[in-house]
Design a protein around this motif. Structure first.
Motif, PDB file in Angstrom:
ATOM      1  N   MET A   1       0.768  -1.334   0.006  1.00 57.63           N
ATOM      2  CA  MET A   1      -0.097  -0.142   0.122  1.00 57.63           C
ATOM      3  C   MET A   1       0.857   1.376  -0.095  1.00 57.63           C
ATOM      4  O   MET A   1       1.994   1.187   0.558  1.00 57.63           O
ATOM      5  CB  MET A   1      -0.859  -0.024   1.160  1.00 57.63           C
ATOM      6  N   SER A   2       0.564   2.350  -0.409  1.00 61.01           N
ATOM      7  CA  SER A   2       0.815   3.568  -0.672  1.00 61.01           C
ATOM      8  C   SER A   2       0.860   4.271   0.820  1.00 61.01           C
ATOM      9  O   SER A   2       0.016   3.628   1.753  1.00 61.01           O
ATOM     10  CB  SER A   2       0.514   4.532  -1.795  1.00 61.01           C
ATOM     11  N   ALA A   3       1.345   5.325   1.227  1.00 63.15           N
ATOM     12  CA  ALA A   3       1.216   6.204   2.211  1.00 63.15           C
ATOM     13  C   ALA A   3      -0.113   6.625   2.607  1.00 63.15           C
ATOM     14  O   ALA A   3      -0.701   6.395   3.624  1.00 63.15           O
ATOM     15  CB  ALA A   3       2.105   7.216   2.412  1.00 63.15           C
ATOM     16  N   ASP A   4      -0.802   7.119   1.536  1.00 56.93           N
ATOM     17  CA  ASP A   4      -2.201   7.744   1.697  1.00 56.93           C
ATOM     18  C   ASP A   4      -3.043   6.588   1.928  1.00 56.93           C
ATOM     19  O   ASP A   4      -3.910   6.419   2.678  1.00 56.93           O
ATOM     20  CB  ASP A   4      -2.402   8.291   0.290  1.00 56.93           C
TER      21      ASP A   4
ATOM     22  N   ILE B   1      -7.164   4.888   9.722  1.00 58.20           N
ATOM     23  CA  ILE B   1      -8.400   5.642  10.217  1.00 58.20           C
ATOM     24  C   ILE B   1      -9.467   4.665  10.367  1.00 58.20           C
ATOM     25  O   ILE B   1     -10.396   4.420  11.233  1.00 58.20           O
ATOM     26  CB  ILE B   1      -8.893   6.782   9.340  1.00 58.20           C
ATOM     27  N   ASP B   2      -9.817   3.578   9.359  1.00 62.85           N
ATOM     28  CA  ASP B   2     -10.485   2.673   9.315  1.00 62.85           C
ATOM     29  C   ASP B   2     -10.439   1.710  10.483  1.00 62.85           C
ATOM     30  O   ASP B   2     -11.390   1.378  11.050  1.00 62.85           O
ATOM     31  CB  ASP B   2     -10.791   1.895   7.950  1.00 62.85           C
ATOM     32  N   LEU B   3      -9.393   1.424  10.730  1.00 68.89           N
ATOM     33  CA  LEU B   3      -8.996   0.426  11.788  1.00 68.89           C
ATOM     34  C   LEU B   3      -9.477   0.985  13.227  1.00 68.89           C
ATOM     35  O   LEU B   3      -9.756   0.254  14.012  1.00 68.89           O
ATOM     36  CB  LEU B   3      -7.596  -0.018  11.797  1.00 68.89           C
TER      37      LEU B   3
ATOM     38  N   GLU C   1     -13.011   1.030  13.638  1.00 63.16           N
ATOM     39  CA  GLU C   1     -13.421  -0.582  13.870  1.00 63.16           C
ATOM     40  C   GLU C   1     -13.203  -0.517  15.305  1.00 63.16           C
ATOM     41  O   GLU C   1     -14.126  -1.453  15.961  1.00 63.16           O
ATOM     42  CB  GLU C   1     -12.958  -1.425  12.963  1.00 63.16           C
ATOM     43  N   LEU C   2     -12.120  -0.388  15.921  1.00 62.45           N
ATOM     44  CA  LEU C   2     -11.663  -0.686  17.039  1.00 62.45           C
ATOM     45  C   LEU C   2     -12.727  -0.067  18.209  1.00 62.45           C
ATOM     46  O   LEU C   2     -13.050  -0.527  19.135  1.00 62.45           O
ATOM     47  CB  LEU C   2     -10.221  -0.439  17.362  1.00 62.45           C
ATOM     48  N   PHE C   3     -12.917   1.118  17.944  1.00 60.81           N
ATOM     49  CA  PHE C   3     -13.859   1.973  18.452  1.00 60.81           C
ATOM     50  C   PHE C   3     -15.324   1.280  18.765  1.00 60.81           C
ATOM     51  O   PHE C   3     -15.907   1.100  19.927  1.00 60.81           O
ATOM     52  CB  PHE C   3     -13.927   3.457  18.207  1.00 60.81           C
TER      53      PHE C   3
ATOM     54  N   ILE D   1     -11.058  -7.777  18.487  1.00 62.80           N
ATOM     55  CA  ILE D   1     -10.269  -6.671  19.193  1.00 62.80           C
ATOM     56  C   ILE D   1      -8.860  -6.733  19.159  1.00 62.80           C
ATOM     57  O   ILE D   1      -8.066  -5.903  18.707  1.00 62.80           O
ATOM     58  CB  ILE D   1     -10.681  -6.369  20.560  1.00 62.80           C
ATOM     59  N   LYS D   2      -8.294  -7.968  19.617  1.00 58.34           N
ATOM     60  CA  LYS D   2      -6.772  -8.054  19.521  1.00 58.34           C
ATOM     61  C   LYS D   2      -6.420  -8.206  18.207  1.00 58.34           C
ATOM     62  O   LYS D   2      -5.259  -7.495  17.859  1.00 58.34           O
ATOM     63  CB  LYS D   2      -6.714  -9.491  20.139  1.00 58.34           C
ATOM     64  N   ALA D   3      -7.000  -8.667  17.113  1.00 56.05           N
ATOM     65  CA  ALA D   3      -6.611  -8.764  15.754  1.00 56.05           C
ATOM     66  C   ALA D   3      -6.594  -7.211  15.143  1.00 56.05           C
ATOM     67  O   ALA D   3      -5.654  -6.738  14.512  1.00 56.05           O
ATOM     68  CB  ALA D   3      -7.514  -9.617  14.965  1.00 56.05           C
ATOM     69  N   VAL D   4      -7.561  -6.384  15.517  1.00 53.04           N
ATOM     70  CA  VAL D   4      -7.396  -5.015  14.883  1.00 53.04           C
ATOM     71  C   VAL D   4      -6.433  -4.309  15.712  1.00 53.04           C
ATOM     72  O   VAL D   4      -5.908  -3.527  14.902  1.00 53.04           O
ATOM     73  CB  VAL D   4      -8.892  -4.362  15.312  1.00 53.04           C
ATOM     74  N   LYS D   5      -6.139  -4.402  16.751  1.00 55.97           N
ATOM     75  CA  LYS D   5      -4.961  -3.816  17.458  1.00 55.97           C
ATOM     76  C   LYS D   5      -3.530  -4.053  16.905  1.00 55.97           C
ATOM     77  O   LYS D   5      -3.000  -3.413  16.723  1.00 55.97           O
ATOM     78  CB  LYS D   5      -5.192  -4.180  18.952  1.00 55.97           C
ATOM     79  N   LYS D   6      -3.599  -5.508  16.580  1.00 54.05           N
ATOM     80  CA  LYS D   6      -2.245  -5.725  15.929  1.00 54.05           C
ATOM     81  C   LYS D   6      -2.292  -5.232  14.495  1.00 54.05           C
ATOM     82  O   LYS D   6      -1.146  -4.716  13.911  1.00 54.05           O
ATOM     83  CB  LYS D   6      -2.294  -7.254  15.696  1.00 54.05           C
ATOM     84  N   ASP D   7      -3.324  -5.220  13.645  1.00 55.95           N
ATOM     85  CA  ASP D   7      -3.417  -4.477  12.646  1.00 55.95           C
ATOM     86  C   ASP D   7      -2.973  -3.037  12.630  1.00 55.95           C
ATOM     87  O   ASP D   7      -2.329  -2.430  11.728  1.00 55.95           O
ATOM     88  CB  ASP D   7      -4.626  -4.533  11.859  1.00 55.95           C
ATOM     89  N   ILE D   8      -3.395  -2.224  13.702  1.00 57.99           N
ATOM     90  CA  ILE D   8      -3.167  -0.904  13.765  1.00 57.99           C
ATOM     91  C   ILE D   8      -1.798  -0.790  14.213  1.00 57.99           C
ATOM     92  O   ILE D   8      -1.013   0.115  13.475  1.00 57.99           O
ATOM     93  CB  ILE D   8      -3.978  -0.415  14.942  1.00 57.99           C
TER      94      ILE D   8
END
Length: 67
Positions: free
Chosen positions: A9-12, A19-21, A24-26, A43-50
């Motif tokens: 992925m690019s920086a943008d 932002i999406d992750l 989703e975590l919220f 929740i754990k998976a999203v935290k790791k993705d972030i």
């Protein structure tokens, strides 16, 4: 999400994904608070993705500043 997918992925795109992750975590935390969360491991998976996205953004930032 795999690290290889993130590296393509690019920086943008990474900033948009971050932002999406975070949104989703919220939502997952809110669902957990009202006992409507179906899969608490998400929740754990999203935290790791972030963390993966933040790490890659930081790597690219350091690489750019070194040049």
């Amino acid at each position: 999400m795999k690290a290889s997918e993130i590296r393509e992925m690019s920086a943008d795109e990474l900033n948009a994904k971050l932002i999406d992750l975070k949104a989703e975590l919220f939502n997952l935390r809110f669902q957990h608070a009202v006992n409507q969360l179906e899969n608490p491991m998400r929740i754990k998976a999203v935290k790791k993705d972030i963390a993966r996205v933040n790490t890659l953004l930081r790597e690219r930032e350091l690489k750019d500043s070194a040049n």
